[in-house]
Scaffold this motif. Structure first.
Motif, PDB file in Angstrom:
ATOM      1  N   LYS A 182       3.473   1.385  -2.247  1.00  0.00           N
ATOM      2  CA  LYS A 182       3.287   0.005  -2.703  1.00  0.00           C
ATOM      3  C   LYS A 182       2.734  -0.873  -1.594  1.00  0.00           C
ATOM      4  CE  LYS A 182       6.757   0.005  -6.369  1.00  0.00           C
ATOM      5  NZ  LYS A 182       8.035  -0.592  -6.824  1.00  0.00           N
TER       6      LYS A 182
ATOM      7  N   ARG B  28      -0.963  -0.183  -1.297  1.00  0.00           N
ATOM      8  CA  ARG B  28      -1.682  -0.722  -2.453  1.00  0.00           C
ATOM      9  C   ARG B  28      -1.541  -2.241  -2.572  1.00  0.00           C
ATOM     10  NH1 ARG B  28      -4.642   3.496  -3.333  1.00  0.00           N
ATOM     11  NH2 ARG B  28      -3.608   5.304  -4.195  1.00  0.00           N
ATOM     12  N   GLN B  29      -0.760  -2.825  -1.671  1.00  0.00           N
ATOM     13  CA  GLN B  29      -0.520  -4.274  -1.636  1.00  0.00           C
ATOM     14  C   GLN B  29       0.071  -4.786  -2.946  1.00  0.00           C
ATOM     15  OE1 GLN B  29      -4.262  -5.934  -0.417  1.00  0.00           O
ATOM     16  NE2 GLN B  29      -3.973  -5.333   1.705  1.00  0.00           N
ATOM     17  N   ILE B  30       1.067  -4.052  -3.444  1.00  0.00           N
ATOM     18  CA  ILE B  30       1.736  -4.484  -4.671  1.00  0.00           C
ATOM     19  C   ILE B  30       3.214  -4.800  -4.433  1.00  0.00           C
ATOM     20  CG2 ILE B  30       0.153  -3.429  -6.315  1.00  0.00           C
ATOM     21  CD1 ILE B  30       1.934  -0.987  -6.449  1.00  0.00           C
TER      22      ILE B  30
ATOM     23  N   ASN C  55       4.448  -8.370   3.030  1.00  0.00           N
ATOM     24  CA  ASN C  55       3.071  -8.148   3.468  1.00  0.00           C
ATOM     25  C   ASN C  55       2.915  -8.057   4.976  1.00  0.00           C
ATOM     26  OD1 ASN C  55       2.158  -8.045   0.865  1.00  0.00           O
ATOM     27  ND2 ASN C  55       1.492 -10.181   0.815  1.00  0.00           N
TER      28      ASN C  55
END
Length: 108
Positions: A67, A70-72, A78
């Motif tokens: 995750k 995938r920057q989710i 972040n």
């Protein structure tokens, strides 16, 4: 669901701390399977298609990294890690594996 709660934080604790949970998980598996106390739990986990505590931990850490890549993840996560390729452009073993470097004492 109870074993999964915050497992990325506590799942890497030392074995002495995790041992009571591991023993309880094995006892529950034997109870579900109506197996004697002396039965090895590994075949029972496979038969019931369940993961052991260490496997649950590994799965959730890998899911967290997936995750992150995938920057989710939630926005608060972040800035937890920095890609090695963002630090320098030298070709190293870490860049070959697209590794990440933690920015502090944060456990993935």
């Amino acid at each position: 669901p109870y074993l999964v709660y915050c497992i990325c934080v506590w799942g890497n604790a030392d074995l002495t701390t995790l041992q009571p949970i591991i023993k309880l998980q094995k006892r529950v598996i034997r109870t579900i399977s109506s197996a004697p106390k002396t039965t090895s739990s590994i075949p029972l986990f496979r038969k019931l298609k369940l993961l052991q505590l260490s496997q649950i931990y590994e799965f959730h850490v890998l899911l967290f990294v997936f995750k992150f890549k995938r920057q989710i993840l939630p926005a608060v996560c972040n800035n937890m890690f920095t890609l090695v390729s963002d630090i320098h452009k030298y070709s190293t073993r870490a860049t070959a594996y697209a590794g990440t470097v933690p920015l502090g004492p944060i456990i993935p």
